[in-house]
Design a protein around this motif. Structure first.
Motif, PDB file in Angstrom:
ATOM      1  N   SER A   1      28.574  38.531  27.165  1.00 25.78           N
ATOM      2  CA  SER A   1      28.728  39.358  28.359  1.00 25.78           C
ATOM      3  C   SER A   1      30.144  39.253  28.915  1.00 25.78           C
ATOM      4  N   VAL A   2      30.658  40.356  29.420  1.00 23.98           N
ATOM      5  CA  VAL A   2      31.845  40.273  30.266  1.00 23.98           C
ATOM      6  C   VAL A   2      31.459  39.420  31.477  1.00 23.98           C
TER       7      VAL A   2
ATOM      8  N   MET B   1      33.371  47.570  33.460  1.00 26.71           N
ATOM      9  CA  MET B   1      32.027  48.047  33.151  1.00 26.71           C
ATOM     10  C   MET B   1      32.119  49.395  32.439  1.00 26.71           C
ATOM     11  N   PRO B   2      31.089  49.786  31.656  1.00 29.29           N
ATOM     12  CA  PRO B   2      29.799  49.114  31.507  1.00 29.29           C
ATOM     13  C   PRO B   2      29.901  47.854  30.662  1.00 29.29           C
ATOM     14  N   ASN B   3      28.953  46.947  30.893  1.00 28.36           N
ATOM     15  CA  ASN B   3      28.905  45.689  30.178  1.00 28.36           C
ATOM     16  C   ASN B   3      28.403  45.913  28.751  1.00 28.36           C
ATOM     17  N   ASN B   4      28.462  44.872  27.933  1.00 30.17           N
ATOM     18  CA  ASN B   4      27.931  44.959  26.584  1.00 30.17           C
ATOM     19  C   ASN B   4      26.412  45.132  26.614  1.00 30.17           C
ATOM     20  N   PRO B   5      25.838  45.761  25.589  1.00 30.45           N
ATOM     21  CA  PRO B   5      24.386  46.035  25.574  1.00 30.45           C
ATOM     22  C   PRO B   5      23.558  44.770  25.746  1.00 30.45           C
TER      23      PRO B   5
ATOM     24  N   TYR C   1      22.995  43.161  28.575  1.00 33.69           N
ATOM     25  CA  TYR C   1      23.346  42.412  29.777  1.00 33.69           C
ATOM     26  C   TYR C   1      23.369  43.370  30.963  1.00 33.69           C
ATOM     27  N   SER C   2      23.102  42.843  32.157  1.00 30.49           N
ATOM     28  CA  SER C   2      23.130  43.668  33.360  1.00 30.49           C
ATOM     29  C   SER C   2      24.556  44.064  33.700  1.00 30.49           C
ATOM     30  N   ARG C   3      24.701  45.002  34.600  1.00 24.85           N
ATOM     31  CA  ARG C   3      25.986  45.528  35.071  1.00 24.85           C
ATOM     32  C   ARG C   3      26.724  46.188  33.917  1.00 24.85           C
TER      33      ARG C   3
END
Length: 569
Positions: A548-549, A561-565, A567-569
């Motif tokens: 995740s970022v 954003m968007p974050n990596n698949p 993960y939230s955000r």
């Protein structure tokens, strides 16, 4: 001056685990160490910064860029920031080679399927790599202010650019799309920067390495005081590794052949004759080493072995331990697996195995004094719970002893200091990896042959200690798929515990196969009929190949954003 005995004291808020130094193991280090520490005080903020903070703090910039020695301090800092022994061991703990079963470190949390956007290692890895990139950028933006020999400046700049490329490769391998920039960012710019697509980052890395390779020295041309510097061979190998991660097989073949066949241009490399000794102080700077991360006795050491070696040889507790998965990967002396070989005896499971097993893992009945030149006589390590000597024996979960029935042998320093502190250099690139990359590239292109085998896997196995023809000769009936399995197994065993396994799992897309289900230890349960069972790993194919970022970074900069698949955000 030996430049990459890298750094200095850091600010108290980010004190590193190991003391730093500016000189290698030979020669008189004290005067130089004093100068490095003095210069390092000027740079103490570098490794603690986010990408927008000035590394020089309140020190007047126009007074800093006045000598090549001060510039060297900053280049040393870049060397220090790009990698470490701790990084290597953490990377291995992300894989099926090691488990950290004593407490819930981030690597264990990730493998148990519980990673979140706030997982600490996601943030610290991101921050530390960008801190190193910032140091490199600042160095490159200011180095030409010096009135110095142009050849010296050009070589120093090439080293900084290589290290920056290394850090970007690690960033994009872990996070996918990442911000890519080669100048210092202002605070406002840092809050607006967006993620650069992975393909563009990789192109930039390749272009950077192409631009600098001829400005770097060959390994053959280094003086003793310069050993450890980045060389042409390292630049070529980083090219090959980067192409390997993207499965560009033709390019992998091209760059490996440059190291194998064009040694007058890129340096002479060869396999070191003894695999076990390769990971010792006495073997440092040999012809197999293409790049390493340096340590030195008394002034710069790493201490992870204190929590990985057998208790009876001075370890404190066992944190990380090898898994049954790793041990099972090692072939028998005849080149067959334990399931297929007539040499395998379940009552003596470690006999007649690939000698690299003994060089890598401590198992029950391990003849320590035969394999570790530390002056002991007749010492044997017993890890089975039914042993009469229980100091190192498996005693169940959350005990001081091994949770798997195994301990780490590779990189154990027979010349260790207090608390098993080691000053063995950590190898980041070696020639055996070149041969393995070349074999894989040739097989994936449908070009595997006896000639390729005899130039790659055969000498690697010979060096390991195999002698039987069934292990050394080209398997003429092997299909491409069979050969793929052979090469992947060979790569795992040859390069075990060297920080490369996770990146192989990732590029082969075998996470579900390797990192989903129970982690097993030795077959010590129910009268040796069942394996020790530890964590149940969970691997999500749609999420877990990327990190995740960091949440903190997304909070500051919505453009990440968007974050990596997954993960939230």
């Amino acid at each position: 001056m030996h430049i990459n005995k890298h750094t200095t004291k850091h600010a108290p808020t980010c004190t590193p685990k190991h003391t730093a130094i500016g000189q290698r193991k030979q020669g008189i280090i004290a005067p130089l160490l004093r100068s490095i520490l003095a210069g390092g005080a000027l740079l103490c903020l570098v490794s603690c910064n986010d990408m927008d903070t000035s590394p020089l703090g309140t020190y007047p910039e126009d007074q800093f860029w006045t000598s090549i020695e001060k510039a060297q301090y900053m280049l040393n800092m870049v060397y220090n920031q790009h990698y470490s022994a701790g990084t290597m061991w953490n990377d291995e703990t992300l894989t099926d080679n090691l488990i950290h079963a004593r407490d819930f470190c981030d690597e264990r949390t990730i493998r148990d399927g519980n990673a979140e956007t706030t997982t600490t290692t996601f943030a610290t890895t991101w921050k530390n790599l960008y801190a190193g990139i910032k140091t490199a950028n600042m160095f490159l933006e200011n180095i030409d202010k010096l009135q110095a020999n142009q050849h010296t400046l050009t070589r120093m700049k090439a080293q900084a650019r290589y290290l920056r490329a290394w850090m970007y490769l690690r960033l994009t391998s872990l996070y996918g799309d990442v911000p890519y920039f080669t100048t210092n960012l202002t605070t406002a710019e840092a809050k607006r920067v967006s993620r650069t697509p992975h393909t563009q980052v990789m192109t930039a890395i390749h272009n950077e390495l192409t631009a600098i390779v001829n400005y770097l020295p060959r390994r053959d041309d280094l003086t003793n005081d310069e050993r450890g510097q980045i060389t042409r061979g390292a630049a070529i190998m980083l090219q090959a590794r980067a192409y390997l991660y993207d499965a560009d097989w033709a390019a992998v073949e091209q760059y490996c052949l440059m190291l194998m066949n064009e040694q007058e241009q890129y340096g002479h490399y060869a396999l070191y004759p003894n695999y076990q000794d390769l990971f010792s102080q006495d073997a440092e700077y040999n012809a197999e080493i293409i790049a390493d991360y340096e340590y030195a006795p008394r002034v710069r050491t790493w201490g992870e072995m204190h929590d990985m070696a057998p208790i009876s040889v001075g370890a404190r507790v066992n944190g990380r331990a090898p898994t049954e998965s790793l041990v099972s990967a090692y072939l028998m002396e005849d080149g067959l697996t334990t399931d297929a070989s007539p040499l395998y005896n379940a009552k003596h499971p470690y006999a007649h195995r690939d000698p690299r097993l003994t060089a890598t893992v401590v198992y029950d009945g391990y003849r320590w004094s035969d394999n570790v030149p530390d002056g002991t006589t007749g010492k044997i390590i017993y890890t089975h719970p039914n042993s009469n000597i229980t100091t190192d024996a498996y005693a169940g979960p959350n005990k001081n002893q091994t949770p798997t029935g195994y301990y780490v042998r590779k990189y154990y320093d027979a010349k260790h200091e207090d608390r098993l502190a080691s000053s063995i250099n950590i190898i980041t690139m070696r020639y055996a990896d070149v041969l393995l990359m070349y074999a894989e590239a040739m097989n994936e292109q449908g070009k595997m042959s006896q000639e390729v085998w005899n130039a790659t896997l055969r000498p690697i196995r010979q060096r390991a200690g195999f002698t039987l023809a069934s292990a050394l000769d080209y398997p003429t009936t092997a299909t491409q798929a069979d050969m793929r399995d052979i090469i992947r197994r060979e790569r795992r065993c040859e390069l075990a515990l060297e920080g490369l396994r996770w990146f192989d799992i990732k590029r082969w897309r075998i996470g579900k196969q390797c990192l989903d289900g129970y982690v097993l230890g030795a077959r010590f349960i129910n009268n040796n009929t069942e394996n020790i069972r530890l964590d149940k790993y969970i691997f999500d194919e749609n999420r877990d190949y990327l990190w995740s970022v960091p949440q903190t970074q997304m909070d500051i900069n919505p453009n990440l954003m968007p974050n990596n698949p997954g993960y939230s955000r």
